[in-house]
Design a protein around this motif. Structure first.
Motif, PDB file in Angstrom:
ATOM      1  N   GLN A  12       0.835  -1.202   0.000  1.00  0.00           N
ATOM      2  CA  GLN A  12       0.000   0.000   0.000  1.00  0.00           C
ATOM      3  C   GLN A  12       0.874   1.258   0.000  1.00  0.00           C
ATOM      4  N   HIS A  13       1.898   1.237   0.832  1.00  0.00           N
ATOM      5  CA  HIS A  13       2.796   2.395   0.916  1.00  0.00           C
ATOM      6  C   HIS A  13       3.485   2.674  -0.416  1.00  0.00           C
ATOM      7  N   LEU A  14       4.109   1.653  -0.988  1.00  0.00           N
ATOM      8  CA  LEU A  14       4.863   1.865  -2.226  1.00  0.00           C
ATOM      9  C   LEU A  14       3.958   2.314  -3.370  1.00  0.00           C
ATOM     10  N   LEU A  15       2.800   1.675  -3.496  1.00  0.00           N
ATOM     11  CA  LEU A  15       1.920   2.023  -4.612  1.00  0.00           C
ATOM     12  C   LEU A  15       1.272   3.391  -4.423  1.00  0.00           C
ATOM     13  N   THR A  16       1.086   3.808  -3.184  1.00  0.00           N
ATOM     14  CA  THR A  16       0.556   5.147  -2.913  1.00  0.00           C
ATOM     15  C   THR A  16       1.637   6.197  -3.138  1.00  0.00           C
ATOM     16  N   GLN A  17       2.817   5.928  -2.610  1.00  0.00           N
ATOM     17  CA  GLN A  17       3.934   6.869  -2.753  1.00  0.00           C
ATOM     18  C   GLN A  17       4.348   6.979  -4.221  1.00  0.00           C
ATOM     19  N   ASN A  18       4.425   5.831  -4.895  1.00  0.00           N
ATOM     20  CA  ASN A  18       4.724   5.747  -6.327  1.00  0.00           C
ATOM     21  C   ASN A  18       5.995   6.504  -6.731  1.00  0.00           C
ATOM     22  N   SER A  39       9.678   7.211   2.174  1.00  0.00           N
ATOM     23  CA  SER A  39      10.374   6.101   2.820  1.00  0.00           C
ATOM     24  C   SER A  39      10.317   4.893   1.908  1.00  0.00           C
ATOM     25  N   CYS A  40      11.295   4.030   2.087  1.00  0.00           N
ATOM     26  CA  CYS A  40      11.383   2.838   1.252  1.00  0.00           C
ATOM     27  C   CYS A  40      10.565   1.708   1.888  1.00  0.00           C
ATOM     28  N   ALA A  41      10.665   0.534   1.305  1.00  0.00           N
ATOM     29  CA  ALA A  41       9.897  -0.618   1.776  1.00  0.00           C
ATOM     30  C   ALA A  41      10.243  -0.990   3.222  1.00  0.00           C
ATOM     31  N   ILE A  42      11.474  -0.862   3.611  1.00  0.00           N
ATOM     32  CA  ILE A  42      11.871  -1.148   4.989  1.00  0.00           C
ATOM     33  C   ILE A  42      11.680   0.091   5.858  1.00  0.00           C
ATOM     34  N   GLY A  43      11.972   1.248   5.305  1.00  0.00           N
ATOM     35  CA  GLY A  43      11.835   2.490   6.060  1.00  0.00           C
ATOM     36  C   GLY A  43      10.438   2.696   6.628  1.00  0.00           C
ATOM     37  N   ILE A  44       9.419   2.271   5.889  1.00  0.00           N
ATOM     38  CA  ILE A  44       8.044   2.434   6.372  1.00  0.00           C
ATOM     39  C   ILE A  44       7.769   1.537   7.584  1.00  0.00           C
ATOM     40  N   LEU A  45       8.581   0.516   7.772  1.00  0.00           N
ATOM     41  CA  LEU A  45       8.406  -0.411   8.899  1.00  0.00           C
ATOM     42  C   LEU A  45       9.182   0.013  10.144  1.00  0.00           C
ATOM     43  N   ILE A  46      10.021   1.033  10.007  1.00  0.00           N
ATOM     44  CA  ILE A  46      10.831   1.509  11.131  1.00  0.00           C
ATOM     45  C   ILE A  46      10.106   2.685  11.783  1.00  0.00           C
ATOM     46  N   PRO A  47       9.707   2.543  13.051  1.00  0.00           N
ATOM     47  CA  PRO A  47       9.022   3.654  13.722  1.00  0.00           C
ATOM     48  C   PRO A  47       9.941   4.871  13.861  1.00  0.00           C
ATOM     49  N   ASP A  48       9.341   6.038  13.870  1.00  0.00           N
ATOM     50  CA  ASP A  48      10.110   7.287  13.971  1.00  0.00           C
ATOM     51  C   ASP A  48      11.064   7.282  15.155  1.00  0.00           C
ATOM     52  N   ARG A  96      11.942   0.446 -11.107  1.00  0.00           N
ATOM     53  CA  ARG A  96      11.250   1.725 -11.232  1.00  0.00           C
ATOM     54  C   ARG A  96       9.822   1.564 -10.712  1.00  0.00           C
ATOM     55  N   PRO A  97       9.238   2.623 -10.210  1.00  0.00           N
ATOM     56  CA  PRO A  97       7.888   2.525  -9.642  1.00  0.00           C
ATOM     57  C   PRO A  97       6.844   1.907 -10.563  1.00  0.00           C
ATOM     58  N   GLU A  98       6.954   2.116 -11.853  1.00  0.00           N
ATOM     59  CA  GLU A  98       5.958   1.538 -12.763  1.00  0.00           C
ATOM     60  C   GLU A  98       6.025   0.006 -12.813  1.00  0.00           C
ATOM     61  N   LYS A  99       7.136  -0.559 -12.358  1.00  0.00           N
ATOM     62  CA  LYS A  99       7.293  -2.021 -12.303  1.00  0.00           C
ATOM     63  C   LYS A  99       6.793  -2.608 -10.973  1.00  0.00           C
ATOM     64  N   TRP A 100       6.605  -1.760  -9.972  1.00  0.00           N
ATOM     65  CA  TRP A 100       6.246  -2.256  -8.644  1.00  0.00           C
ATOM     66  C   TRP A 100       4.971  -3.089  -8.613  1.00  0.00           C
ATOM     67  N   PRO A 101       3.879  -2.689  -9.264  1.00  0.00           N
ATOM     68  CA  PRO A 101       2.674  -3.527  -9.177  1.00  0.00           C
ATOM     69  C   PRO A 101       2.911  -4.963  -9.644  1.00  0.00           C
TER      70      PRO A 101
END
Length: 113
Positions: A12-18, A39-48, A96-101
């Motif tokens: 959800q994060h990656l596809l929203t951030q795009n 934030s990246c795929a791991i960064g979104i999992l790291i609390p502030d 690239r983001p267009e490949k993420w889905p």
């Protein structure tokens, strides 16, 4: 979080951030936390409260070794979980983001999510 919850959050994060998370000065290198709140795929999992800018010089494996609080927070249960997260990170870092889905769908299939 279990693997399905982690995957869904990252997807959800990656596809929203795009957009890849990078720091402007070094825009070809991905960042756990980048410019403009990215934030990246791991960064979104790291609390502030656990994030430190010095993490940026570490790859995922070094991050886990050098910042045990992050590894504890991610609740890793052995090498399989580490590899699972490393693969998710590579979707962000190496495509690239267009490949993420497509990449995320293939990842979900391979991991039976």
């Amino acid at each position: 979080m279990n693997r399905i919850e982690v995957f869904n959050k990252v997807k959800q994060h990656l596809l929203t951030q795009n957009e890849r998370s990078t720091v402007y000065i070094n825009s070809d290198r991905c960042s756990y936390r980048g410019d403009n709140g990215m934030s990246c795929a791991i960064g979104i999992l790291i609390p502030d409260e656990l994030y430190k800018p010095c993490m940026e010089s570490n790859n995922f494996y070094e991050l886990l070794e050098g910042f045990p609080a992050v590894a504890i927070h991610l609740d890793l249960d052995g090498l399989e979980d580490v590899e699972f997260l490393a693969e998710i990170q590579n979707i962000h870092d190496c495509n690239r983001p267009e490949k993420w889905p497509t990449k995320l769908s293939k990842f979900a299939e391979e991991h039976k999510l």
